[in-house]
Scaffold this active site. Structure first.
Site: not given
Ligand code: CAA
Length: 261
Positions: A63, A108, A111, A131
């Site tokens: 992200a 992300g 993910e 993260e």
């Protein structure tokens, strides 16, 4: 679209996240464009999707950290929901999705690959959930899907330590199905996707639904889900043709493509 490319080759749709200057990091615009791209897939012609990243360095580097850096608690939760909604749409998309992971798949990026049905990667791929090193939890499904894919012990180790793993380790722990030299990755993904696309489309879709829905249910419910989707295939043109083709003893016959019915 600014950051998402979509191309159809025969019955295979190829989605490319293309924001190379930020290693294809997912900001709100990319997430919105991905959502729109999925909505626009023509399911009458496309039978399998491939998701990849532009360039040879990164699939998706996570992200967008710049965008996240100033979020409030409520905005953080909303950003997580935005990503989760798109990823869930991908996971429950009616046709199979293959992630062709061509480099960094961090946060992300790892993910989104886990929201796909199948992951294959290039030799330079790197997976990880970094993260906690940024002061957050994985927020686009990583705490849930990684444990389901590689088991809770390995998922917890990866997430708590924030240690990245290379392609060979990803293969060993079952996070990816196969590793290819970078220049062979897309051809391998397209070959697999075309192979899937050749099979009876209703049956393939029902297999995806049976596996996904069954994994969320207990075994008694899961078996009932399978029975319903198995039964659903009967009386379709493809089932009648597929079985008649097998039973026909004429060895010179040529199999016709399955139809979408
Ligand atoms: N967000 C925003 N920008 C990013 C980014 C990200 N996740 N990852 C890379 N970029 C940008 C860099 O800021 C840099 O931009 P500038 O050229 O403008 O400086 C550009 O992409 C190239 O990156 P690097 O110079 O860092 O390239 P590198 O080869 O030295 O390192 C890397 C590559 C190891 C992948 C490194 O970029 C990196 O660690 N990126 C962040 C990875 C990460 O932590 N991802 C998780 C994000 S959090 C998340 O995803 C939360 C969630 O679950 C929803």
């Amino acid at each position: 679209m600014e950051f998402v490319l979509y191309e159809v080759k025969g019955q295979v749709g190829i989605i490319t996240i293309s924001r190379e200057k930020a290693l294809n990091a997912l900001n709100s615009t990319v997430l919105g464009e991905l959502d729109q791209t999925l909505d626009n897939v023509d399911l009458d012609t496309v039978r399998c999707l491939i998701l990849t990243g532009a360039g040879e360095k990164s699939f998706v580097a996570g992200a967008d950290i710049g965008e996240m850096s100033t979020l409030t608690k409520a905005e953080g939760e909303a950003f997580g929901k935005k990503g989760n909604d798109v990823f869930r749409k991908l996971e429950t998309f009616p046709i199979p999705v293959i992630a062709a992971v061509n480099g960094f798949a961090l946060g992300g990026g790892c993910e989104i690959s886990m929201s796909c049905d199948i992951r294959i990667c290039s030799e330079n791929a790197v997976f990880g959930q970094p993260e906690v090193g940024l002061g957050i939890t994985p927020g686009f499904g990583g705490t849930q899907r990684l444990a389901r894919l590689v088991g809770p012990g390995m998922a917890k180790q990866m997430i708590y330590t924030a240690r990245n793993i290379k392609a060979d380790e990803a293969l060993r722990i079952g996070l990816v199905n196969a590793v290819y030299p970078q220049e062979e990755l897309m051809a391998a993904a397209e070959k697999m996707a075309s192979g899937i696309a050749k099979n009876a489309p209703i049956a393939v879709r029902n297999c995806k639904k049976a596996i996904n829905d069954g994994l969320e249910a207990d075994m008694d419910q899961a078996i009932a889900i399978e029975e319903k989707l198995f039964g659903d295939c009967f009386e379709t043109e493809d089932q009648k043709y597929g079985m008649a083709f097998f039973l026909d003893k004429n060895k010179d016959k040529v199999k016709e493509p399955f139809k979408n019915v």
